[in-house]
Design a protein around this motif. Structure first.
Motif, PDB file in Angstrom:
ATOM      1  N   ALA A 299      15.088  -7.599  13.550  1.00  0.00           N
ATOM      2  CA  ALA A 299      14.140  -7.066  12.564  1.00  0.00           C
ATOM      3  C   ALA A 299      14.595  -5.706  12.041  1.00  0.00           C
ATOM      4  N   LEU A 300      15.062  -4.837  12.937  1.00  0.00           N
ATOM      5  CA  LEU A 300      15.504  -3.513  12.514  1.00  0.00           C
ATOM      6  C   LEU A 300      16.749  -3.593  11.635  1.00  0.00           C
ATOM      7  N   GLN A 301      17.670  -4.471  11.988  1.00  0.00           N
ATOM      8  CA  GLN A 301      18.890  -4.582  11.189  1.00  0.00           C
ATOM      9  C   GLN A 301      18.591  -5.126   9.795  1.00  0.00           C
ATOM     10  N   ILE A 302      17.724  -6.109   9.714  1.00  0.00           N
ATOM     11  CA  ILE A 302      17.378  -6.658   8.400  1.00  0.00           C
ATOM     12  C   ILE A 302      16.632  -5.617   7.564  1.00  0.00           C
ATOM     13  N   LEU A 303      15.733  -4.860   8.184  1.00  0.00           N
ATOM     14  CA  LEU A 303      15.035  -3.788   7.471  1.00  0.00           C
ATOM     15  C   LEU A 303      16.029  -2.736   6.986  1.00  0.00           C
ATOM     16  N   PHE A 304      16.979  -2.384   7.828  1.00  0.00           N
ATOM     17  CA  PHE A 304      17.997  -1.399   7.469  1.00  0.00           C
ATOM     18  C   PHE A 304      18.818  -1.871   6.266  1.00  0.00           C
ATOM     19  N   GLN A 305      19.237  -3.129   6.298  1.00  0.00           N
ATOM     20  CA  GLN A 305      20.022  -3.668   5.183  1.00  0.00           C
ATOM     21  C   GLN A 305      19.191  -3.738   3.908  1.00  0.00           C
ATOM     22  N   ALA A 306      17.902  -4.043   4.036  1.00  0.00           N
ATOM     23  CA  ALA A 306      17.033  -4.086   2.858  1.00  0.00           C
ATOM     24  C   ALA A 306      16.925  -2.702   2.216  1.00  0.00           C
ATOM     25  N   ILE A 307      16.854  -1.671   3.035  1.00  0.00           N
ATOM     26  CA  ILE A 307      16.798  -0.299   2.508  1.00  0.00           C
ATOM     27  C   ILE A 307      18.098   0.033   1.777  1.00  0.00           C
ATOM     28  N   LEU A 308      19.228  -0.390   2.342  1.00  0.00           N
ATOM     29  CA  LEU A 308      20.519  -0.138   1.694  1.00  0.00           C
ATOM     30  C   LEU A 308      20.627  -0.882   0.370  1.00  0.00           C
ATOM     31  N   ILE A 309      20.066  -2.090   0.312  1.00  0.00           N
ATOM     32  CA  ILE A 309      20.085  -2.854  -0.941  1.00  0.00           C
ATOM     33  C   ILE A 309      19.308  -2.121  -2.022  1.00  0.00           C
ATOM     34  N   VAL A 310      18.159  -1.576  -1.652  1.00  0.00           N
ATOM     35  CA  VAL A 310      17.325  -0.874  -2.624  1.00  0.00           C
ATOM     36  C   VAL A 310      17.998   0.408  -3.097  1.00  0.00           C
ATOM     37  N   SER A 311      18.762   1.050  -2.227  1.00  0.00           N
ATOM     38  CA  SER A 311      19.286   2.384  -2.532  1.00  0.00           C
ATOM     39  C   SER A 311      20.683   2.389  -3.120  1.00  0.00           C
ATOM     40  N   GLY A 312      21.347   1.223  -3.240  1.00  0.00           N
ATOM     41  CA  GLY A 312      22.696   1.241  -3.786  1.00  0.00           C
ATOM     42  C   GLY A 312      23.214  -0.129  -4.152  1.00  0.00           C
ATOM     43  N   ASN A 313      24.239  -0.152  -5.033  1.00  0.00           N
ATOM     44  CA  ASN A 313      24.880  -1.398  -5.448  1.00  0.00           C
ATOM     45  C   ASN A 313      26.126  -1.635  -4.593  1.00  0.00           C
ATOM     46  N   LEU A 314      25.945  -2.242  -3.438  1.00  0.00           N
ATOM     47  CA  LEU A 314      27.061  -2.489  -2.527  1.00  0.00           C
ATOM     48  C   LEU A 314      27.431  -3.960  -2.515  1.00  0.00           C
ATOM     49  N   SER A 315      27.479  -4.553  -3.718  1.00  0.00           N
ATOM     50  CA  SER A 315      27.853  -5.957  -3.849  1.00  0.00           C
ATOM     51  C   SER A 315      26.921  -6.809  -2.989  1.00  0.00           C
ATOM     52  N   PHE A 316      27.480  -7.877  -2.362  1.00  0.00           N
ATOM     53  CA  PHE A 316      26.655  -8.709  -1.490  1.00  0.00           C
ATOM     54  C   PHE A 316      26.834  -8.324  -0.021  1.00  0.00           C
ATOM     55  N   LEU A 317      27.394  -7.132   0.234  1.00  0.00           N
ATOM     56  CA  LEU A 317      27.665  -6.708   1.610  1.00  0.00           C
ATOM     57  C   LEU A 317      26.410  -6.703   2.472  1.00  0.00           C
ATOM     58  N   ASN A 318      25.353  -6.062   2.014  1.00  0.00           N
ATOM     59  CA  ASN A 318      24.147  -5.944   2.835  1.00  0.00           C
ATOM     60  C   ASN A 318      23.426  -7.279   2.977  1.00  0.00           C
ATOM     61  N   TRP A 319      23.460  -8.101   1.924  1.00  0.00           N
ATOM     62  CA  TRP A 319      22.891  -9.443   2.023  1.00  0.00           C
ATOM     63  C   TRP A 319      23.650 -10.249   3.067  1.00  0.00           C
ATOM     64  N   LEU A 320      24.957 -10.107   3.067  1.00  0.00           N
ATOM     65  CA  LEU A 320      25.788 -10.827   4.030  1.00  0.00           C
ATOM     66  C   LEU A 320      25.542 -10.337   5.451  1.00  0.00           C
ATOM     67  N   THR A 321      25.342  -9.036   5.622  1.00  0.00           N
ATOM     68  CA  THR A 321      25.127  -8.475   6.958  1.00  0.00           C
ATOM     69  C   THR A 321      23.802  -8.925   7.546  1.00  0.00           C
ATOM     70  N   MET A 322      22.853  -9.316   6.701  1.00  0.00           N
ATOM     71  CA  MET A 322      21.604  -9.867   7.217  1.00  0.00           C
ATOM     72  C   MET A 322      21.810 -11.219   7.901  1.00  0.00           C
ATOM     73  N   VAL A 323      22.824 -11.969   7.478  1.00  0.00           N
ATOM     74  CA  VAL A 323      22.977 -13.346   7.944  1.00  0.00           C
ATOM     75  C   VAL A 323      23.142 -13.434   9.460  1.00  0.00           C
ATOM     76  N   PRO A 324      24.105 -12.733  10.085  1.00  0.00           N
ATOM     77  CA  PRO A 324      24.209 -12.851  11.544  1.00  0.00           C
ATOM     78  C   PRO A 324      23.000 -12.303  12.283  1.00  0.00           C
ATOM     79  N   SER A 325      22.263 -11.390  11.656  1.00  0.00           N
ATOM     80  CA  SER A 325      21.053 -10.863  12.306  1.00  0.00           C
ATOM     81  C   SER A 325      19.998 -11.942  12.478  1.00  0.00           C
ATOM     82  N   LEU A 326      20.028 -12.977  11.634  1.00  0.00           N
ATOM     83  CA  LEU A 326      19.054 -14.063  11.740  1.00  0.00           C
ATOM     84  C   LEU A 326      19.214 -14.850  13.032  1.00  0.00           C
ATOM     85  N   ALA A 327      20.400 -14.779  13.645  1.00  0.00           N
ATOM     86  CA  ALA A 327      20.619 -15.485  14.909  1.00  0.00           C
ATOM     87  C   ALA A 327      19.840 -14.853  16.058  1.00  0.00           C
ATOM     88  N   CYS A 328      19.206 -13.720  15.813  1.00  0.00           N
ATOM     89  CA  CYS A 328      18.384 -13.073  16.847  1.00  0.00           C
ATOM     90  C   CYS A 328      17.015 -13.728  16.985  1.00  0.00           C
TER      91      CYS A 328
END
Length: 573
Positions: A299-328
């Motif tokens: 939950a914390l990692q997905i929230l962190f990546q969501a904040i990064l998505i809102v605050s910058g254009n980092l391609s699909f990096l943060n969306w991709l980083t959410m994927v392995p977090s779902l295995a939690c």
């Protein structure tokens, strides 16, 4: 008038029944699907991952879809037949360098489907690979089901593009997508296309592969910061992060939110930096502290990546980083994402959970083979993780590096250092016959997203990715000699090349003959101050010229340069 006897006797009989606890037996109603025997809504049990697999596959398919969409829109202009860095030239140079090697050895050094295709029309080949990837990823995204063959196809298609993509595909998230996609292959049954393949439960080894991936991503990012720029240790890096950047470490193309975050109070920036250290250095270890801590980690990692998505254009990096977090998350955690009711996925998972608890299924041949494959995967990941772990422990840690041509287990990290100023390369053209004339009028070319015109609002494009804009930002930290493709771009602008111009937002010579000269100017950029003079004039940026990036060039001057590199000569309109 005396009432009838039976009417008076009914309540007395009912009273006697309540006192003695006796009542006539009533027929049992059959159990309602999705409810427990007491009749209340049933809840999914913890410890199974049927729904987790569906969510993981959909999330991974979404990132694949975006990646192949970017490839379809930009590959021809970047690595096509007449691209800025044609992959045909790259393949020929690679082949010549390894001319004493066998075909298989060359393929193993750089696996790509393009070795097997006709290089006379790479545009069609690149489009075919991207369209096939778009089709498969769309199917998985919509249906939520896949098999190993489909996921292997997505992985192979994207690896084929990454390995011939040259500098345009040199970002860390390319390897991250390939490693995530490789794990995604083993999430699925070999042949079956079902969202809930009954005889193929989600492998715990694969789930731990995803968890090991997010652990390395986050811890690697945290360690590279602590070992890198001093500003991460004195908590001042976020004072500069949103506005300026260093190669591969922060925001090449800020979005509008970054403008306001940059002007936040100093204490907010200190809080951001401390929170970053907590998320990247401490939270990853929650993975090993049991189910509840693992869920908190996800939950914390997905929230962190969501904040990064809102605050910058980092391609699909943060969306991709959410994927392995779902295995939690297990089925009990993700159940709220799915509708309830008879015959629903949630109801079917509940029934499967009851069957598993009720009787141990007999081992099937396919299950035994799959279990052996998963164990082999675990051994492979452990073996390939040895240099990655040594890199994490090293004081000379490197980031975003792969140790094998398949990009299976890689090192990750971001924002190791932060510079204190932002520079940009601005391309300009003039129709003047004399580039040195004082009255020569130089007009700016505007890119899709990177800063240019100070009055243009920063773009908001995540998860999409403009590869040329990012490379222009990298070029600003180096010289044009380190980025010969920028001179190729200048030559194409001199010829008003349609493919190259499709990568730009504004061509000042759109309705006129091509420019006679093109030059590169080097500027320093800063965000304007809210409420200040420049902001009142509608400017988001304040810029100041540093000097020339490359001198004025004509098309005739560039022709020998193009021939030496095997690039197609631009033909002026």
């Amino acid at each position: 008038m005396r009432p009838d006897g039976p009417t008076m006797a009914a309540p007395e009989e009912s009273l006697r029944r309540r006192k003695t606890g006796y009542s006539h037996p009533e027929p049992e109603s059959p159990p309602v699907p999705g409810r427990d025997p007491a009749g209340s809504p049933a809840h999914l049990h913890a410890g199974t991952f049927w729904l987790t697999r569906i969510v993981l596959l959909k999330a991974l398919a979404f990132v694949y879809f975006v990646a192949f969409l970017v490839a379809f829109h930009q590959n021809k202009q970047l690595i096509g037949d007449r691209g800025l860095l044609p992959c045909r030239v790259f393949l020929k140079n690679f082949q010549q360098y390894f001319q004493d090697k066998t075909s298989w050895e060359v393929f193993s050094y750089m696996p790509t489907i393009l070795w097997l295709t006709d290089w006379s029309d790479t545009n069609s080949t690149l489009d075919s690979l991207a369209l096939l990837g778009l089709g498969i990823s769309s199917f998985v995204l919509i249906t939520g089901c896949a098999n190993m063959l489909l996921m292997a196809a997505l992985w192979g298609l994207y690896m084929s593009l990454v390995n011939v993509g040259h500098v345009w595909y040199s970002f860390g998230w390319e390897s991250q997508l390939l490693e995530t996609g490789f794990l995604g292959i083993f999430l699925c049954p070999l042949w079956t296309l079902s969202r809930l393949p009954q005889h193929t439960p989600t492998s715990r080894i694969v789930l731990w592969g995803f968890r090991w991936l997010i652990f390395r991503i986050m811890l690697g990012a945290g360690l590279i910061k602590i070992r890198g720029d001093r500003c991460w240790r004195d908590l001042t890096c976020m004072d500069f992060h949103y506005e300026v950047s260093a190669p591969c470490r922060t925001q090449p193309v800020p979005n509008p939110v970054a403008y306001y975050l940059h002007h936040s109070p100093w204490w907010f920036h200190r809080f951001e930096t401390l929170s970053n250290h907590f998320i990247e250095l401490l939270v990853p270890f929650f993975l090993f502290l049991g189910r509840r801590a693992c869920i908190i980690h996800g939950a914390l990692q997905i929230l962190f990546q969501a904040i990064l998505i809102v605050s910058g254009n980092l391609s699909f990096l943060n969306w991709l980083t959410m994927v392995p977090s779902l295995a939690c998350f297990d089925d009990a955690t993700l159940g709220f994402l799915f509708p309830s009711g008879p015959g629903s996925l949630k109801d079917r998972v509940l029934q499967m959970q009851r069957e598993i608890r009720g009787a141990r299924p007999k081992p099937r041949f396919g299950s035994v083979v799959r279990r052996a494959a998963n164990v082999s995967l675990g051994i492979l990941l452990a073996w390939l993780s040895v240099p990655v772990v040594l890199n994490l422990l090293s004081s000379r840690q490197v980031m975003n590096t792969h140790f094998n041509s398949l990009h299976i287990v890689n090192t990750y990290g971001a924002f190791g250092s932060i510079t204190k100023e932002r520079t940009e390369v601005i391309l300009q053209g003039t129709a003047s016959p004399n580039a040195s004339a004082p009255d020569a009028v130089w007009e700016d070319y505007e890119f899709k997203c990177k800063p240019g015109d100070p009055s243009r609002r920063p773009c908001l494009i995540s998860p999409y990715h403009y590869r040329l804009d990012w490379l222009m930002w990298f070029a600003a930290f180096q010289t044009y000699e380190h980025n010969d493709w920028i001179l190729h771009l200048a030559g194409k602008l001199l010829a008003s090349d349609a493919e190259a111009l499709s990568l730009l937002a504004h061509n000042p010579f759109a309705s006129r003959p091509p420019p006679r000269w093109v030059r590169g100017e080097h500027y320093r950029y800063k965000f304007s101050r809210p409420g200040g003079r420049h902001a009142a004039e509608g400017k988001w940026w304040v810029r100041k010229r540093i000097g020339a990036y490359f001198p004025p060039l004509s098309l005739e001057e560039l022709r020998p340069y193009f021939r030496d590199r095997g690039w197609p000569l631009p033909q002026p309109l």
